[in-house]
Enzyme design. Structure first.
Site, PDB file in Angstrom:
ATOM      1  N   TYR A  71      -3.084   6.023 -14.029  1.00 22.28           N
ATOM      2  CA  TYR A  71      -2.031   5.392 -13.227  1.00 22.28           C
ATOM      3  C   TYR A  71      -1.580   4.076 -13.874  1.00 22.28           C
ATOM      4  CZ  TYR A  71       0.284   3.850  -8.866  1.00 22.28           C
ATOM      5  OH  TYR A  71       1.201   3.432  -7.922  1.00 22.28           O
ATOM      6  N   SER A  86       4.758  -0.587 -10.173  1.00 21.62           N
ATOM      7  CA  SER A  86       3.623  -0.961  -9.323  1.00 21.62           C
ATOM      8  C   SER A  86       3.094  -2.298  -9.831  1.00 21.62           C
ATOM      9  CB  SER A  86       2.531   0.105  -9.464  1.00 21.62           C
ATOM     10  OG  SER A  86       1.292  -0.370  -8.965  1.00 21.62           O
TER      11      SER A  86
HETATM   12  P1  NAD Z   1       3.718   9.308  -1.280  1.00 19.78           P
HETATM   13  O1  NAD Z   1       2.503  10.126  -1.632  1.00 19.78           O
HETATM   14  O2  NAD Z   1       3.985   8.976   0.137  1.00 19.78           O
HETATM   15  O3  NAD Z   1       5.017   9.968  -1.893  1.00 19.78           O
HETATM   16  C1  NAD Z   1       4.997  10.610  -3.138  1.00 19.78           C
HETATM   17  C2  NAD Z   1       6.196  11.514  -3.200  1.00 19.78           C
HETATM   18  O4  NAD Z   1       6.180  12.187  -4.470  1.00 19.78           O
HETATM   19  C3  NAD Z   1       6.203  12.598  -2.129  1.00 19.78           C
HETATM   20  O5  NAD Z   1       7.527  12.867  -1.736  1.00 19.78           O
HETATM   21  C4  NAD Z   1       5.635  13.805  -2.883  1.00 19.78           C
HETATM   22  O6  NAD Z   1       5.999  15.062  -2.323  1.00 19.78           O
HETATM   23  C5  NAD Z   1       6.278  13.584  -4.237  1.00 19.78           C
HETATM   24  N1  NAD Z   1       5.621  14.327  -5.303  1.00 19.78           N
HETATM   25  C6  NAD Z   1       4.292  14.405  -5.565  1.00 19.78           C
HETATM   26  N2  NAD Z   1       4.092  15.215  -6.622  1.00 19.78           N
HETATM   27  C7  NAD Z   1       5.324  15.632  -7.033  1.00 19.78           C
HETATM   28  C8  NAD Z   1       5.770  16.478  -8.071  1.00 19.78           C
HETATM   29  N3  NAD Z   1       4.915  17.076  -8.933  1.00 19.78           N
HETATM   30  N4  NAD Z   1       7.101  16.713  -8.180  1.00 19.78           N
HETATM   31  C9  NAD Z   1       7.992  16.135  -7.319  1.00 19.78           C
HETATM   32  N5  NAD Z   1       7.615  15.320  -6.327  1.00 19.78           N
HETATM   33  C10 NAD Z   1       6.287  15.073  -6.189  1.00 19.78           C
HETATM   34  O7  NAD Z   1       3.565   7.993  -2.158  1.00 19.78           O
HETATM   35  P2  NAD Z   1       4.276   6.562  -2.131  1.00 19.78           P
HETATM   36  O8  NAD Z   1       3.223   5.583  -1.854  1.00 19.78           O
HETATM   37  O9  NAD Z   1       5.511   6.573  -1.322  1.00 19.78           O
HETATM   38  O10 NAD Z   1       4.611   6.431  -3.688  1.00 19.78           O
HETATM   39  C11 NAD Z   1       5.908   6.473  -4.214  1.00 19.78           C
HETATM   40  C12 NAD Z   1       5.902   5.718  -5.528  1.00 19.78           C
HETATM   41  O11 NAD Z   1       5.530   4.364  -5.284  1.00 19.78           O
HETATM   42  C13 NAD Z   1       4.907   6.250  -6.576  1.00 19.78           C
HETATM   43  O12 NAD Z   1       5.502   6.209  -7.865  1.00 19.78           O
HETATM   44  C14 NAD Z   1       3.780   5.259  -6.479  1.00 19.78           C
HETATM   45  O13 NAD Z   1       3.035   5.184  -7.667  1.00 19.78           O
HETATM   46  C15 NAD Z   1       4.535   3.989  -6.192  1.00 19.78           C
HETATM   47  N6  NAD Z   1       3.754   2.908  -5.604  1.00 19.78           N
HETATM   48  C16 NAD Z   1       3.126   3.080  -4.422  1.00 19.78           C
HETATM   49  C17 NAD Z   1       2.383   2.034  -3.909  1.00 19.78           C
HETATM   50  C18 NAD Z   1       1.656   2.146  -2.609  1.00 19.78           C
HETATM   51  O14 NAD Z   1       0.844   1.267  -2.335  1.00 19.78           O
HETATM   52  N7  NAD Z   1       1.914   3.145  -1.796  1.00 19.78           N
HETATM   53  C19 NAD Z   1       2.294   0.830  -4.604  1.00 19.78           C
HETATM   54  C20 NAD Z   1       2.952   0.685  -5.810  1.00 19.78           C
HETATM   55  C21 NAD Z   1       3.680   1.739  -6.310  1.00 19.78           C
END
Ligand code: NAD
Length: 261
Positions: free
Chosen positions: A156, A143
């Site tokens: 985080y 991130s």
């Molecule tokens: P999201 O909430 O859409 O997806 C998260 C996924 O993780 C889902 O499939 C959920 O079911 C799964 N999950 C949650 N808890 C879990 C557990 N205990 N065991 C197994 N699976 C689990 O989120 P996203 O935005 O797609 O995030 C994905 C990654 O990207 C994360 O690591 C997040 O930190 C990172 N990220 C997101 C952003 C953003 O702005 N959305 C920015 C930078 C980094």
């Protein structure tokens, strides 16, 4: 279809960025194992949809990645189903927004377990098979918060800085094995993870929804645009190419200029 015959395991891929990775890799011919939580019928529709749309095999693991034993079961299921994990994408993650002195201890533990330790466990279990084949790709979704901080996100930010350091270390350990290890650091991507933190941020900063969107989220991003999940997935696909064989130990920003400032 340069990934035909390869297997990709994408954690946290029932939604958001993870689902985009799974589809993009399947689009290049990889068999995929998806993982994450959600409605059973919706997950099955995504799994079977990947098979029919891309002509690959897709499997699902419902492992809770905060539990080491379930990660071990998932890795074994992937090996039993596909024989190998060639591409590991450590993507599952969660967020909680609160000042450090009010940060719930159980949320700290969960975020560190999911956003950092799960990547360690999946990686340690994937590396031997990759080494044996002299080919592997490990990509973690870090991130912009692996490089800079924001208030009220102590767990985080700590976990994401940890992922960046873990990535560098494993890259050095596997550098002569045909394995590359990188992380991608998106800015704000419009997914449920971002949408779900809006109410807590409204509370923590005493703001309206519009103020959080414009003054907190997009304020950080000079482009004033959310990153799209497909853009993140396309970078991961590139990292799987032979042309990317010398990119290892990198933390690749895709944040609309956020961390340039
Ligand atoms: P999201 O909430 O859409 O997806 C998260 C996924 O993780 C889902 O499939 C959920 O079911 C799964 N999950 C949650 N808890 C879990 C557990 N205990 N065991 C197994 N699976 C689990 O989120 P996203 O935005 O797609 O995030 C994905 C990654 O990207 C994360 O690591 C997040 O930190 C990172 N990220 C997101 C952003 C953003 O702005 N959305 C920015 C930078 C980094």
């Amino acid at each position: 279809m340069f990934l035909k015959g390869k297997t990709a395991l994408v954690t946290g891929s029932t939604s958001g960025i993870g689902l985009a990775y799974a589809k993009a890799l399947a689009g290049e011919g990889a068999n995929v194992m998806i993982n994450g939580f959600g409605d059973t019928a919706a997950i099955e529709a995504e799994r079977s949809g990947i098979e029919s749309q891309y002509g690959v095999k897709a499997a699902y693991s419902g492992a809770d990645l905060t539990k080491v034993s379930e990660i071990e079961t998932m890795m074994k299921q992937a090996a039993d189903t596909f024989g190998t994990v060639d591409i590991l994408i450590n993507n599952a993650g969660m967020q909680h927004v609160a000042p450090v002195d009010q940060f719930p201890v159980d949320k700290w533990d969960l975020i560190l377990a999911l956003n950092l330790s799960a990547a360690f466990h999946a990686t340690r279990l994937a590396v031997p098979g990759m080494r044996a084949k002299k080919w592997g790709r490990i990509i973690s979704t870090a991130s912009a918060h692996s490089l800079v901080a924001s208030p009220n996100k102590s767990a985080y930010v700590a976990a994401k800085h940890g992922i960046a350091g873990f990535t560098k270390t494993v890259a050095l350990e596997t550098a002569t094995d045909g394995i590359t290890v990188n992380c991608i650091s998106p800015g704000y991507v419009w997914t449920p993870l971002v949408e779900n933190q809006i109410p807590d941020t409204m509370k923590a900063r005493n703001m309206t929804r519009e103020q959080v969107m414009n003054d907190v989220l997009l304020a950080a991003q000079p482009t004033k645009q959310f990153v799209q999940p497909d853009q993140v997935a396309a970078l991961a696909v590139f990292l799987c190419r032979d042309e990317a064989a010398s990119i290892t130990g990198a933390n690749l920003s895709m944040d609309g200029g956020w961390t340039a400032g």
